[in-house]
Write an enzyme that holds these catalytic residues in place. Structure first.
Site, short mmCIF file in Angstrom:
data_model
loop_
_atom_site.label_atom_id
_atom_site.label_comp_id
_atom_site.label_asym_id
_atom_site.label_seq_id
_atom_site.Cartn_x
_atom_site.Cartn_y
_atom_site.Cartn_z
CG ASP A 115 -1.97 1.04 1.20
OD1 ASP A 115 -2.45 1.36 0.10
OD2 ASP A 115 -2.32 1.57 2.27
CG ASP A 121 -1.58 7.75 0.78
OD1 ASP A 121 -0.68 8.60 0.79
OD2 ASP A 121 -2.40 7.63 -0.14
CG ASP A 145 -2.17 1.90 6.39
OD1 ASP A 145 -2.57 1.45 5.28
OD2 ASP A 145 -2.51 3.02 6.83
#
Length: 261
Positions: free
Chosen positions: A17, A19, A213
């Protein structure tokens, strides 16, 4: 951080991922530049994934560069690219009415699609900062008329400096309410996003890891796609957030710097 397994299996390819994993508020997170450099130098197959469908890979590569990350644009995989690939697999050289920005329209064009307001095969809804009542009305009428309803991602809100913004999921919900039809959502947490990414780099699930995240998108989709899952705590998840879910990632790390040799 209590990985579920004693040792990481042999990993040949990586999906990550963007961000909260590599960058936060347009600044590279610790270890991210070194990790990307290591993958590029060693020829390790990898892709940086994002549910954001506004920007083209070239736009995102420039944004990452300004954050201190040198990611080749061909190493970026967006929900727009995954959506275009899905539509192409369903109806090659088809047509679509699009609510979205250049990231989505470019991806569909490159997949061989004609963009039209007249009897399209698909209505495709993605991220945009300029939702128009006229376009939403057109989308509703086309879907009622038989066009297939597709959304790039389910995110109901997105961040901005001033607070949350309505995102793809919110606009899709409005269209669903008016039509009675749910969209097929291609982006995370649909594991199809990961499968299409693996196809792009000729990766196999048994030897591919996913770094994310978020438990509710990255980790669950990674598990469903059969990947080795790595959760980093530099983004949205913390230990109490992890405990909310009945599944667990294979590894939990403080950040991507822990993946460096």
């Amino acid at each position: 951080m209590n990985p579920r397994h004693d040792a990481r299996p042999h990993i040949e390819s990586w999906l990550t991922d963007m961000d909260g994993v590599l960058v936060h508020e347009n600044k590279a997170l610790p270890g991210a530049p070194e990790l990307i450099h290591q993958w590029v130098e060693s020829g390790t197959p990898f892709l940086v994934l994002t549910n954001n469908s506004i920007f083209t890979p070239r736009d995102l590569a420039a944004r990452l560069r300004s954050s201190g990350l040198e990611v080749p644009e061909e190493r970026i995989w967006t929900s727009a690219l995954a959506t275009a690939e899905f539509c192409r697999s369903q109806i090659p050289n088809g047509s679509a009415f699009v609510i979205g920005e250049s990231g989505l329209t470019n991806a569909l064009h490159e997949a061989g699609f004609v963009l039209t307001e007249t009897n399209p095969d698909f209505v495709v809804v993605g991220e945009t900062r300029n939702y128009s009542f006229e376009a939403i009305t057109k989308a509703i009428r086309l879907i009622i008329g038989g066009a297939r309803f597709i959304a790039t991602n389910p995110d109901a809100t997105g961040p901005s400096a001033d607070g949350v913004l309505p995102a793809t999921g919110a606009i899709a919900a409005l269209i669903t309410k008016a039509t009675g039809k749910d969209p097929y959502i291609v982006g995370k947490p649909n594991p199809m996003m990961f499968r299409s990414a693996m196809n792009k780099i000729n990766a196999h699930s048994e030897t591919t890891a996913m770094i994310g995240d978020r438990m509710d998108t990255d980790v669950v989709a990674g598990i469903e796609a059969g990947l080795h899952t790595v959760l980093v705590l530099t983004g949205i998840s913390d230990q109490s957030e992890i405990e909310r879910y009945p599944f667990r990632p294979d590894e939990i790390l403080h950040g991507v710097h822990e993946l460096l040799p």
